[in-house]
Design a protein around this motif. Structure first.
Motif, mmCIF file in Angstrom:
data_model
loop_
_atom_site.group_PDB
_atom_site.id
_atom_site.type_symbol
_atom_site.label_atom_id
_atom_site.label_comp_id
_atom_site.label_asym_id
_atom_site.label_seq_id
_atom_site.Cartn_x
_atom_site.Cartn_y
_atom_site.Cartn_z
ATOM 1 N N ASP A 12 -11.477 -36.849 -1.248
ATOM 2 C CA ASP A 12 -12.838 -36.749 -1.697
ATOM 3 C C ASP A 12 -13.449 -38.251 -1.957
ATOM 4 O O ASP A 12 -14.168 -38.603 -1.275
ATOM 5 N N ALA A 13 -12.437 -39.141 -2.344
ATOM 6 C CA ALA A 13 -13.102 -40.386 -2.672
ATOM 7 C C ALA A 13 -13.034 -41.315 -1.705
ATOM 8 O O ALA A 13 -14.076 -42.003 -1.464
ATOM 9 N N SER A 14 -12.303 -40.930 -0.578
ATOM 10 C CA SER A 14 -12.325 -41.812 0.537
ATOM 11 C C SER A 14 -13.608 -41.415 1.411
ATOM 12 O O SER A 14 -14.088 -42.211 1.925
ATOM 13 N N ILE A 15 -13.749 -40.047 1.343
ATOM 14 C CA ILE A 15 -14.971 -39.611 2.006
ATOM 15 C C ILE A 15 -16.217 -40.116 1.460
ATOM 16 O O ILE A 15 -17.003 -40.524 2.346
ATOM 17 N N THR A 16 -16.284 -40.029 0.356
ATOM 18 C CA THR A 16 -17.297 -40.505 -0.203
ATOM 19 C C THR A 16 -17.691 -42.065 -0.227
ATOM 20 O O THR A 16 -18.640 -42.471 0.180
ATOM 21 N N ALA A 17 -16.613 -42.844 -0.057
ATOM 22 C CA ALA A 17 -16.675 -44.166 0.109
ATOM 23 C C ALA A 17 -17.087 -44.565 1.663
ATOM 24 O O ALA A 17 -17.929 -45.373 1.690
ATOM 25 N N TRP A 18 -16.489 -43.738 2.600
ATOM 26 C CA TRP A 18 -17.260 -43.642 4.075
ATOM 27 C C TRP A 18 -18.689 -43.407 4.144
ATOM 28 O O TRP A 18 -19.345 -43.952 4.736
ATOM 29 N N ALA A 19 -19.034 -42.393 3.219
ATOM 30 C CA ALA A 19 -20.523 -42.015 3.285
ATOM 31 C C ALA A 19 -21.396 -43.295 2.653
ATOM 32 O O ALA A 19 -22.502 -43.492 3.333
ATOM 33 N N LEU A 20 -20.808 -43.798 1.664
ATOM 34 C CA LEU A 20 -21.686 -44.785 1.277
ATOM 35 C C LEU A 20 -21.679 -46.169 2.086
ATOM 36 O O LEU A 20 -22.483 -46.888 2.127
ATOM 37 N N ALA A 21 -20.313 -46.312 2.651
ATOM 38 C CA ALA A 21 -20.423 -47.440 3.668
ATOM 39 C C ALA A 21 -21.364 -47.222 5.076
ATOM 40 O O ALA A 21 -22.134 -48.184 5.372
ATOM 41 N N ALA A 22 -21.500 -45.916 5.372
ATOM 42 C CA ALA A 22 -22.108 -45.388 6.464
ATOM 43 C C ALA A 22 -23.851 -45.668 6.196
ATOM 44 O O ALA A 22 -24.740 -46.139 6.893
ATOM 45 N N ARG A 23 -24.189 -45.590 4.917
ATOM 46 C CA ARG A 23 -25.526 -45.897 4.313
ATOM 47 C C ARG A 23 -25.933 -47.318 4.819
ATOM 48 O O ARG A 23 -27.044 -47.545 5.198
ATOM 49 N N SER A 24 -25.031 -48.327 4.883
ATOM 50 C CA SER A 24 -25.120 -49.529 5.353
ATOM 51 C C SER A 24 -25.082 -49.903 6.543
ATOM 52 O O SER A 24 -25.307 -51.019 6.943
ATOM 53 N N ASP A 61 -26.757 -29.630 13.031
ATOM 54 C CA ASP A 61 -28.170 -29.664 12.414
ATOM 55 C C ASP A 61 -27.759 -30.158 10.844
ATOM 56 O O ASP A 61 -28.362 -31.032 10.489
ATOM 57 N N THR A 62 -26.766 -29.853 10.266
ATOM 58 C CA THR A 62 -26.272 -30.288 8.851
ATOM 59 C C THR A 62 -25.964 -31.659 8.956
ATOM 60 O O THR A 62 -26.474 -32.851 8.305
ATOM 61 N N PHE A 63 -25.423 -32.143 9.948
ATOM 62 C CA PHE A 63 -24.975 -33.492 10.239
ATOM 63 C C PHE A 63 -26.360 -34.509 10.432
ATOM 64 O O PHE A 63 -26.468 -35.585 9.828
ATOM 65 N N LEU A 64 -27.012 -33.785 11.312
ATOM 66 C CA LEU A 64 -28.386 -34.772 11.677
ATOM 67 C C LEU A 64 -29.145 -34.805 10.268
ATOM 68 O O LEU A 64 -29.572 -35.749 10.031
ATOM 69 N N ARG A 65 -29.088 -33.880 9.574
ATOM 70 C CA ARG A 65 -30.092 -33.991 8.247
ATOM 71 C C ARG A 65 -29.219 -34.813 7.223
ATOM 72 O O ARG A 65 -29.918 -35.623 6.748
ATOM 73 N N ALA A 66 -27.965 -35.037 7.295
ATOM 74 C CA ALA A 66 -27.460 -35.695 6.204
ATOM 75 C C ALA A 66 -27.356 -37.277 6.765
ATOM 76 O O ALA A 66 -27.598 -38.025 5.970
ATOM 77 N N LEU A 67 -27.215 -37.394 7.889
ATOM 78 C CA LEU A 67 -27.288 -38.679 8.559
ATOM 79 C C LEU A 67 -28.488 -39.311 8.287
ATOM 80 O O LEU A 67 -28.887 -40.587 8.154
ATOM 81 N N GLY A 68 -29.912 -38.498 8.589
ATOM 82 C CA GLY A 68 -31.122 -38.871 8.412
ATOM 83 C C GLY A 68 -31.458 -39.157 6.840
ATOM 84 O O GLY A 68 -32.224 -39.925 6.795
ATOM 85 N N SER A 69 -30.830 -38.574 5.982
ATOM 86 C CA SER A 69 -31.066 -38.660 4.595
ATOM 87 C C SER A 69 -29.888 -39.415 3.767
ATOM 88 O O SER A 69 -29.800 -39.701 2.550
ATOM 89 N N LEU A 70 -29.113 -40.319 4.591
ATOM 90 C CA LEU A 70 -27.746 -40.813 4.080
ATOM 91 C C LEU A 70 -28.105 -42.123 3.227
ATOM 92 O O LEU A 70 -27.774 -42.324 2.179
#
Length: 190
Positions: A12-24, A61-70
């Motif tokens: 979970d920590a790795s996935i969260t780190a990827w999400a934070l990196a994806a924000r950038s 749809d979930t991933f589109l929403r998530a990536l749009g609000s990342l």
């Protein structure tokens, strides 16, 4: 904490780190984030919606929403919890949308057509059908808590966050779901 919990926390920590990196704008992090959670999202929406034909669309749809609000994700919760809460809203929105549209069938016996289109004879198919029947017999809140913690493997705290209720409520719902499932199995009700 046992080894399995440590591994889950680390993942979970790795996935969260990827999400934070994806924000950038890190494209590789976006791909790792999506790959890591795609199966979990599909399983979760499948249990929520009950329509195998809609699972891929709802996951997308979930991933589109998530990536749009990342850009708004700050990492205060795990990325898995955040994404599954988005998946839950996507399913609810699809129910709302579907309730405003008429359902048409050009087949006289549409139930027979649907049943005959389902795959049979696959390894584990009958067990899967039995599990779905058992889960369908549970009240919605108990089914959701059970699926999140026992099928998707989320910690109770994450399930509570997704379900928007206290952790104790999730624990109670899971315990009651287990008791109901055991009763159903022994009574042969299904």
């Amino acid at each position: 904490m046992d080894h399995e919990t440590d591994m889950s926390t680390s993942v979970d920590a790795s996935i969260t780190a990827w999400a934070l990196a994806a924000r950038s704008g890190d494209a590789a992090a976006v791909e790792r984030f999506v790959r890591a959670l795609h199966r979990d999202v599909q399983r979760y929406v499948a249990h929520l919606c009950g329509d195998p034909q809609a699972v891929d669309d709802l996951a997308q749809d979930t991933f589109l929403r998530a990536l749009g609000s990342l850009h708004r994700f700050e990492g205060r919760s795990s990325a898995r919890s955040w994404l599954l809460s988005i998946a839950r809203r996507a399913v609810v929105d699809s129910f709302r949308y579907a309730s405003t549209r008429p359902r048409l069938s050009d087949v006289a016996d549409w139930q027979l057509a649907v049943e005959s289109a389902q795959p049979c004879g696959l390894p584990g198919f009958d067990d899967g059908v039995a599990l779905l029947d058992l889960l369908a017999a549970l009240p919605e809140e108990r089914r959701e808590a059970f699926v999140l913690t026992q099928v998707a493997g989320l910690p109770y705290a994450d399930a509570a966050e997704i379900s928007d209720c206290p952790v104790g409520t999730v624990r109670s719902r899971v315990a009651r779901a287990r008791a109901t499932l055991v009763d159903l199995l022994y009574d042969g009700a299904l």
